[in-house]
Design a protein around this motif. Structure first.
Motif: not given
Length: 288
Positions: A176-198
């Protein structure tokens, strides 16, 4: 809260946290009723190489038998410290650890590889801005089960239903959340609102963690406690070169020697089951 060493445990020190490796596991039974176990027992070894026996009562044995494994490192909280038994023990200690269903703070540490991420329900969810719990639409606002009605817009929050495997098999780890963000190094919010995001298609940066091996600190997923599905929630993720703090080098060098020393005692306890004629009913009662 700092970890307490096994040698520091006393009857008065009940509310603490320990980090140990399970060296051996076995079932304690009576000679005449070998199919009726008295308890599920294990030998713990901490970072200083100190050993102590731990026990799980027979009523909780089935639950913990599927969760505990020899050789793995665990963090235990909310356990009891009790006097050692007079019989059926493999190390000469004054106290032992009693694990039960109330030991709900148990965390398990294991090493595994992420082999896939299931996106059937998406890789993120709409989370409450305050508590990060899931929200539902409520008229023109949102409803959080924990916070109630909320007019603050929810935010995308990671929920990666990951399939993790090691040499023994595979199971589902939810990150979940911050644990995943620390692993991926990008916030979910940034990826979710990107163009062509699904929401149901993994972004390339998330796919990068597939095939990677990590050390996971996990907890049983209480949402599936009533089902036969084995699932865990990830509390922390560490690199594979993580070392346990303390006298790690000495611990690693001496661990094999310590385990070889106590394995004979473990076998001796198990062999007691075969000496039926030398055990009286009184002794059997004392062993419980």
């Amino acid at each position: 809260m700092e970890f307490v060493l096994l040698k520091e445990l006393t009857l008065a020190q009940q509310h603490c946290k320990i980090r140990t490796r399970i060296s051996r596991m076995w079932e304690s039974t009576t000679p005449l009723l070998k199919n009726n176990i008295l308890s599920l027992d294990c030998l713990l070894i901490d970072e200083e190489g100190y050993t102590m026996q731990a026990t799980v009562r027979k009523f909780d044995a089935d639950h913990f038998r599927t969760l505990l494994s020899e050789g793995d490192v665990y963090i235990f909280e909310n356990f009891n410290v009790v006097p050692s038994r007079n019989t059926y023990k493999v190390v000469d200690r004054k106290y032992m650890v009693q694990i039960s269903k109330w030991t709900h703070g148990v965390k398990y540490t294991c090493k595994g590889k992420i082999v896939g991420i299931d996106t059937t329900y998406g890789w993120w969810y709409k989370a409450c801005y305050d508590c990060k719990g899931a929200v539902k639409d409520y008229d023109d606002n949102f409803w959080c089960a924990r916070c109630g009605k909320n007019n603050q817009a929810p935010i995308p929050w990671y929920k990666l239903n990951s399939i993790v495997e090691d040499e023994t098999g595979s199971t589902e780890f939810t990150i979940f959340g911050k644990v995943a963000q620390d692993l991926i190094h990008v916030p979910a919010q940034q990826l979710a609102i990107a163009s062509n995001s699904d929401r149901f298609v993994l972004p390339p940066v998330v796919k990068n963690i597939i095939g990677q091996t990590y050390i996971f600190q996990i907890l049983p997923d209480k949402r599936r406690a009533s089902t036969n599905l084995k699932s865990f929630r990830v509390a922390k993720i560490f690199p594979t070169d993580l070392k346990i703090k303390g006298k790690n080098k000495e611990f690693e060098n001496n661990l094999q020697e310590i385990e070889e020393e106590i394995v004979e005692n473990t076998r001796a306890v198990q062999e007691i089951d075969d000496i039926v004629e030398e055990i009286s009913p009184t002794q059997l009662l004392q062993s419980t």
